[in-house]
Scaffold this active site. Structure first.
Site, PDB file in Angstrom:
ATOM      1  N   HIS A  17       0.860  -1.233  -0.011  1.00 37.16           N
ATOM      2  CA  HIS A  17       0.141  -0.074   0.158  1.00 37.16           C
ATOM      3  C   HIS A  17       0.810   1.271   0.005  1.00 37.16           C
ATOM      4  CE1 HIS A  17      -3.766  -2.184   1.161  1.00 37.16           C
ATOM      5  NE2 HIS A  17      -2.875  -3.014   1.330  1.00 37.16           N
ATOM      6  N   ASP A 117      -6.935   5.018   1.848  1.00 38.37           N
ATOM      7  CA  ASP A 117      -6.677   3.705   1.303  1.00 38.37           C
ATOM      8  C   ASP A 117      -8.034   2.704   2.015  1.00 38.37           C
ATOM      9  OD1 ASP A 117      -5.623   1.143   0.465  1.00 38.37           O
ATOM     10  OD2 ASP A 117      -3.553   1.600   1.152  1.00 38.37           O
ATOM     11  N   TRP A 368      -1.016  -7.566  -5.598  1.00 39.87           N
ATOM     12  CA  TRP A 368      -1.484  -6.732  -7.005  1.00 39.87           C
ATOM     13  C   TRP A 368      -0.380  -5.784  -7.402  1.00 39.87           C
ATOM     14  CZ3 TRP A 368      -4.133  -7.162 -10.788  1.00 39.87           C
ATOM     15  CH2 TRP A 368      -4.412  -6.045 -11.741  1.00 39.87           C
ATOM     16  N   ASN A 369       0.428  -5.288  -6.471  1.00 41.54           N
ATOM     17  CA  ASN A 369       1.704  -4.660  -7.080  1.00 41.54           C
ATOM     18  C   ASN A 369       2.402  -5.485  -7.882  1.00 41.54           C
ATOM     19  OD1 ASN A 369       2.044  -1.736  -5.760  1.00 41.54           O
ATOM     20  ND2 ASN A 369       0.951  -3.094  -4.506  1.00 41.54           N
ATOM     21  N   GLU A 373       3.401  -5.264 -11.844  1.00 42.11           N
ATOM     22  CA  GLU A 373       4.781  -4.976 -12.231  1.00 42.11           C
ATOM     23  C   GLU A 373       5.272  -6.151 -13.091  1.00 42.11           C
ATOM     24  OE1 GLU A 373       6.725  -4.925  -8.169  1.00 42.11           O
ATOM     25  OE2 GLU A 373       5.424  -3.172  -7.722  1.00 42.11           O
ATOM     26  N   GLN A 390      -5.424 -11.690  -3.675  1.00 39.43           N
ATOM     27  CA  GLN A 390      -4.535 -12.535  -4.205  1.00 39.43           C
ATOM     28  C   GLN A 390      -5.258 -13.800  -5.148  1.00 39.43           C
ATOM     29  OE1 GLN A 390      -1.526 -13.260  -1.229  1.00 39.43           O
ATOM     30  NE2 GLN A 390      -1.443 -11.292  -0.856  1.00 39.43           N
TER      31      GLN A 390
HETATM   32  N1  UDP Z   1       9.216  -6.113  -3.359  1.00 37.97           N
HETATM   33  C1  UDP Z   1      10.257  -5.686  -3.474  1.00 37.97           C
HETATM   34  N2  UDP Z   1      11.429  -6.426  -3.311  1.00 37.97           N
HETATM   35  C2  UDP Z   1      10.786  -7.852  -2.895  1.00 37.97           C
HETATM   36  C3  UDP Z   1       9.592  -8.310  -2.866  1.00 37.97           C
HETATM   37  C4  UDP Z   1       8.689  -7.375  -3.149  1.00 37.97           C
HETATM   38  O1  UDP Z   1      10.792  -4.377  -3.876  1.00 37.97           O
HETATM   39  O2  UDP Z   1      11.984  -8.541  -2.632  1.00 37.97           O
HETATM   40  C5  UDP Z   1       7.851  -5.033  -3.560  1.00 37.97           C
HETATM   41  C6  UDP Z   1       7.117  -5.400  -4.818  1.00 37.97           C
HETATM   42  O3  UDP Z   1       7.855  -4.806  -5.956  1.00 37.97           O
HETATM   43  C7  UDP Z   1       5.835  -4.809  -4.558  1.00 37.97           C
HETATM   44  C8  UDP Z   1       5.702  -5.037  -3.094  1.00 37.97           C
HETATM   45  O4  UDP Z   1       6.823  -5.149  -2.713  1.00 37.97           O
HETATM   46  O5  UDP Z   1       5.844  -3.534  -4.998  1.00 37.97           O
HETATM   47  C9  UDP Z   1       4.690  -6.182  -2.852  1.00 37.97           C
HETATM   48  O6  UDP Z   1       3.611  -5.928  -2.920  1.00 37.97           O
HETATM   49  P1  UDP Z   1       2.417  -6.708  -3.438  1.00 37.97           P
HETATM   50  O7  UDP Z   1       0.956  -6.034  -3.527  1.00 37.97           O
HETATM   51  O8  UDP Z   1       3.038  -7.613  -4.462  1.00 37.97           O
HETATM   52  O9  UDP Z   1       2.308  -7.753  -2.037  1.00 37.97           O
HETATM   53  P2  UDP Z   1       2.213  -7.945  -0.576  1.00 37.97           P
HETATM   54  O10 UDP Z   1       3.468  -7.564  -0.076  1.00 37.97           O
HETATM   55  O11 UDP Z   1       1.091  -6.770  -0.352  1.00 37.97           O
HETATM   56  O12 UDP Z   1       1.762  -9.304  -0.175  1.00 37.97           O
END
Ligand code: UDP
Length: 474
Positions: A17, A117, A368-369, A373, A390
């Protein structure tokens, strides 16, 4: 410079987020808005220590503000943790925001709108008590498909399709989410739906948001158009402005955006990737919150090693649950296999990794990120969703967008191996072609004249209008 507005930004305090919200904040900063960005004190400290949020990234119009101590800062992989965080944001965060807005009133830079959010109820309560009823925008940092599923949960309860019974894999159809009647199954719903409290929390916040001035989503029309048309029947103004990370990169005209990581990024994996063949590496990451068992770790590890493919794996220090068998040795065949084909880091610069030509697939938890990506980078996925949105995201990846394989709730070494071979070998061309096409559409969306580009401009114009109207009331 003319004052065009002061935006209060209140992200849900979790890595993904924060990531999206900081990117939006950066774009708004570049559009000349003043911004105050609120985070709990532990996150405040980590952002200051690990990123450049306070040193050069933003203009002086941006301020990072900490909530008072006491906001829950434990794990978020369970109902208890999530509820405790929500509770402390209500009891500590909300009164603080009210007081802060009131104190800021005479500062010459009064707040003119609020971007919230997940917990829009806090924003609406705060706004209600401001004498000028600060207009609220809801930036829900999940996919449109998951957002719409959350909105539809009451219809599922009414039809008797919820609550989910039992703990097993359930492929029975879910028929009451409009637009998903033909492919949604029980196992594609958030596991929270086994628990009525969590389902109620999610749909209540989602439905409350019909009151906001605008709904902002980090997605794009070519990806989620059909679902967005259902959302638009309930929400008056929907701004699809994603993929935000790609938009920010294009705006900054740089190869990567600034890191928002709450863990230190291990950059050494980039040099390792440089030495690999094009599209030969499978990148593995389960995001910032997911926790797996030691047994699941072993199944993934054997699957990866047995596939014979090169792999780059993010093994967060807190990825594996329980410390009991931490000491049990890693079997020598895994050690050898990893030495030959793998590279393990504690946290990666993920956007840069996915953009690297050596990466040909992403074994992901479908946050989602991560999904967006991967889509923007044209990298096909194998999805192993953990919780929340997810499960729905992974169904769309496998069944609707067809840019990957949805492994879902299965996790044994032979399935892992088989799916990796399917994605990276047997059906590699087919998946890459579809993923690259989707990546092109994502780039078009954020380029001048594209849907997300234009929607972002409309959002800015709306916020400027709001500023004028709000200041007339002051
Ligand atoms: N991310 C990162 N490095 C890592 C793992 C994840 O920078 O080694 C970042 C990834 O690019 C994304 C975020 O962490 O932007 C994870 O967000 P996501 O919505 O995929 O999952 P959540 O962490 O909320 O389960």
């Amino acid at each position: 410079m003319e004052f065009i507005g002061h935006i209060l930004i209140f992200p849900f305090p979790a890595q993904s987020h924060l990531n999206s919200m900081l990117k939006l904040a950066h774009l708004l900063d570049l559009s000349n808005f003043h911004i105050t960005f609120f985070v709990p004190s532990n996150i405040h400290a980590r952002l200051l220590a690990l990123t450049d949020v306070d040193s050069g990234r933003f203009t002086t119009r941006f301020r990072l503000q900490s909530f008072p101590p006491g906001i829950y800062d434990g794990a978020l992989d369970s109902k208890e943790g999530l509820l405790e965080l929500c509770h402390s944001l209500h009891t500590i965060g909300k009164p603080f925001l009210k007081q802060y807005i009131a104190q800021n009133h005479d500062s010459g830079l009064p707040f003119t709108c609020f971007i919230s959010d997940l917990l829009v109820s806090i924003a609406l309560d705060v706004s209600e008590e401001c004498f000028n009823h600060l207009p609220v925008y809801y930036f829900r940092t999940i996919s449109a498909c998951a957002f719409w599923t959350y909105f539809s949960l009451p219809d599922l309860f009414e039809a008797g399709e919820l609550p989910i019974k039992g703990n097993g894999i359930d492929s029975s159809p879910i028929t009451k989410v409009k637009g998903m009647e033909d492919f949604l199954r029980v196992r594609d719903l958030p596991p929270f739906c086994r628990d009525e409290d969590m389902a109620v929390l999610l749909y209540t916040e989602t439905r409350l948001a019909v009151q906001v001035r605008g709904l902002i989503l980090n997605t794009f029309e070519d990806l989620e158009g059909p679902i967005l048309s259902h959302i638009r029947t309930k929400y008056p103004k929907v701004y699809t402005i994603g993929p935000l990370h790609a938009r920010l990169k294009a705006t900054l005209a740089s190869k990567s955006t600034h890191s928002n990581s709450l863990w230190e990024e291990d950059e050494t994996c980039m040099a390792w990737l440089d030495s690999q063949e094009p599209r030969s590496v499978i990148y593995v990451s389960f995001g910032s919150i997911s926790v797996i068992t030691r047994q699941q770790l072993m199944e993934f590890w054997y699957g990866l090693v047995n596939s014979g493919k090169k792999f780059l794996w993010v093994m967060r220090s807190d990825l594996v649950a329980g410390k009991d068998d931490e000491e049990s040795p890693i079997p020598s065949e895994l050690k050898e296999g990893t030495k030959a084909n793998g590279y393990i880091v504690g946290w990666a610069p993920q956007e840069a990794v996915l953009d690297h030509l050596a990466v040909g697939g992403f074994l992901t938890h479908s946050g989602w990120n991560s999904t967006l990506e991967s889509i923007a980078a044209g990298v096909p996925m194998i999805c192993w969703p953990f919780f929340a949105d997810q499960q729905t995201n992974s169904r769309f990846v496998g069944e609707v967008w067809k840019v990957g394989l949805d492994m879902k709730d299965v996790c044994d070494r032979s399935s892992v191996e088989e799916l990796i071979r399917e994605l990276m070998e047997k059906r590699k061309g087919e998946f890459l072609e579809r993923a690259e096409n989707m990546g092109k559409l994502a780039k078009e969306a954020i380029s001048e004249g594209g849907s997300s580009y234009c929607n972002f401009d409309c959002l800015i114009q709306d916020m400027i209008k709001v500023n004028e109207a709000t200041r007339e009331l002051l």
